[in-house]
Scaffold this motif. Structure first.
Motif, PDB file in Angstrom:
ATOM      1  N   SER A  88      68.870  23.051  51.641  1.00  0.00           N
ATOM      2  CA  SER A  88      70.027  23.340  50.077  1.00  0.00           C
ATOM      3  C   SER A  88      68.529  23.969  49.120  1.00  0.00           C
ATOM      4  O   SER A  88      68.404  23.496  48.357  1.00  0.00           O
ATOM      5  CB  SER A  88      70.753  21.713  49.864  1.00  0.00           C
ATOM      6  N   LEU A  89      68.739  24.849  50.441  1.00  0.00           N
ATOM      7  CA  LEU A  89      67.540  25.530  50.117  1.00  0.00           C
ATOM      8  C   LEU A  89      68.073  26.517  49.094  1.00  0.00           C
ATOM      9  O   LEU A  89      69.261  26.967  49.055  1.00  0.00           O
ATOM     10  CB  LEU A  89      66.337  26.252  50.485  1.00  0.00           C
ATOM     11  N   THR A 102      51.766  25.058  50.287  1.00  0.00           N
ATOM     12  CA  THR A 102      51.486  26.526  49.397  1.00  0.00           C
ATOM     13  C   THR A 102      53.206  27.050  49.659  1.00  0.00           C
ATOM     14  O   THR A 102      53.470  28.413  49.299  1.00  0.00           O
ATOM     15  CB  THR A 102      50.467  27.250  49.536  1.00  0.00           C
ATOM     16  N   GLY A 103      53.707  26.742  50.165  1.00  0.00           N
ATOM     17  CA  GLY A 103      54.559  27.763  51.415  1.00  0.00           C
ATOM     18  C   GLY A 103      56.152  27.850  50.889  1.00  0.00           C
ATOM     19  O   GLY A 103      56.125  27.745  49.681  1.00  0.00           O
ATOM     20  N   LEU A 104      56.595  26.967  51.148  1.00  0.00           N
ATOM     21  CA  LEU A 104      58.133  26.314  50.737  1.00  0.00           C
ATOM     22  C   LEU A 104      58.116  25.409  50.318  1.00  0.00           C
ATOM     23  O   LEU A 104      58.696  25.078  49.567  1.00  0.00           O
ATOM     24  CB  LEU A 104      58.859  26.450  51.693  1.00  0.00           C
ATOM     25  N   ASP A 142      57.588  12.503  67.418  1.00  0.00           N
ATOM     26  CA  ASP A 142      57.411  11.955  65.835  1.00  0.00           C
ATOM     27  C   ASP A 142      55.025  12.843  66.191  1.00  0.00           C
ATOM     28  O   ASP A 142      55.675  13.375  64.971  1.00  0.00           O
ATOM     29  CB  ASP A 142      56.540  10.645  65.374  1.00  0.00           C
ATOM     30  N   ASP A 143      55.378  13.497  67.331  1.00  0.00           N
ATOM     31  CA  ASP A 143      53.989  13.445  67.198  1.00  0.00           C
ATOM     32  C   ASP A 143      53.951  15.113  66.234  1.00  0.00           C
ATOM     33  O   ASP A 143      53.299  15.712  66.628  1.00  0.00           O
ATOM     34  CB  ASP A 143      53.283  13.327  68.525  1.00  0.00           C
ATOM     35  N   GLU A 144      55.383  15.613  67.289  1.00  0.00           N
ATOM     36  CA  GLU A 144      55.325  17.415  66.750  1.00  0.00           C
ATOM     37  C   GLU A 144      55.974  17.393  65.541  1.00  0.00           C
ATOM     38  O   GLU A 144      55.440  18.710  65.600  1.00  0.00           O
ATOM     39  CB  GLU A 144      56.668  17.402  68.041  1.00  0.00           C
ATOM     40  N   LEU A 145      56.124  16.501  64.374  1.00  0.00           N
ATOM     41  CA  LEU A 145      56.324  16.527  63.628  1.00  0.00           C
ATOM     42  C   LEU A 145      54.692  17.788  63.038  1.00  0.00           C
ATOM     43  O   LEU A 145      55.383  18.309  62.142  1.00  0.00           O
ATOM     44  CB  LEU A 145      56.431  16.069  62.677  1.00  0.00           C
ATOM     45  N   ALA A 146      54.339  16.894  63.137  1.00  0.00           N
ATOM     46  CA  ALA A 146      52.537  18.072  62.916  1.00  0.00           C
ATOM     47  C   ALA A 146      53.106  20.011  63.136  1.00  0.00           C
ATOM     48  O   ALA A 146      51.827  20.409  62.405  1.00  0.00           O
ATOM     49  CB  ALA A 146      51.667  17.193  63.220  1.00  0.00           C
ATOM     50  N   SER A 147      52.755  19.790  64.279  1.00  0.00           N
ATOM     51  CA  SER A 147      53.425  21.433  64.385  1.00  0.00           C
ATOM     52  C   SER A 147      54.557  21.932  63.774  1.00  0.00           C
ATOM     53  O   SER A 147      54.656  23.574  64.042  1.00  0.00           O
ATOM     54  CB  SER A 147      53.982  21.530  66.349  1.00  0.00           C
ATOM     55  N   PHE A 148      54.964  21.626  62.975  1.00  0.00           N
ATOM     56  CA  PHE A 148      56.060  22.392  61.660  1.00  0.00           C
ATOM     57  C   PHE A 148      55.429  23.331  61.108  1.00  0.00           C
ATOM     58  O   PHE A 148      55.317  22.295  60.117  1.00  0.00           O
ATOM     59  CB  PHE A 148      57.204  21.581  61.504  1.00  0.00           C
ATOM     60  N   ARG A 149      54.754  24.269  61.182  1.00  0.00           N
ATOM     61  CA  ARG A 149      54.047  24.935  60.211  1.00  0.00           C
ATOM     62  C   ARG A 149      54.650  25.829  59.228  1.00  0.00           C
ATOM     63  O   ARG A 149      54.716  26.563  58.544  1.00  0.00           O
ATOM     64  CB  ARG A 149      52.648  25.415  60.764  1.00  0.00           C
TER      65      ARG A 149
END
Length: 80
Positions: free
Chosen positions: A10-11, A27-29, A53-60
């Motif tokens: 809902s952005l 500072t991004g979205l 769960d480990d891949e959540l950190a790659s959401f950049r």
């Protein structure tokens, strides 16, 4: 991917307002850890790509999300 994120989270943005390499968090979205879980659900439901769960950190950024989906889709095609 941008439109799916806008709808899921809902952005109040348009796809053109989100740069492909803009950070999703901080500072991004300005997304947070709850949003990261929503993104994982989005990827699993919309693109049929499981996310650990480990891949959540790659959401950049949008680019890293698209890369993840493309890599997983290609790997699934090769395995099939």
């Amino acid at each position: 991917m941008k439109q799916a994120l806008i709808e899921r989270l809902s952005l109040q943005l348009t796809p053109d307002e989100i740069a492909d390499d803009s950070p999703l968090f901080g500072t991004g979205l300005g997304l947070d850890s709850v949003d990261a879980l929503e993104i994982a659900i989005l990827i699993e439901l919309e693109f049929d790509v499981p996310v650990s769960d480990d891949e959540l950190a790659s959401f950049r950024s949008i680019n890293t999300l698209v890369d993840l989906v493309e890599q997983r889709t290609q790997a699934a095609e090769v395995a099939a």
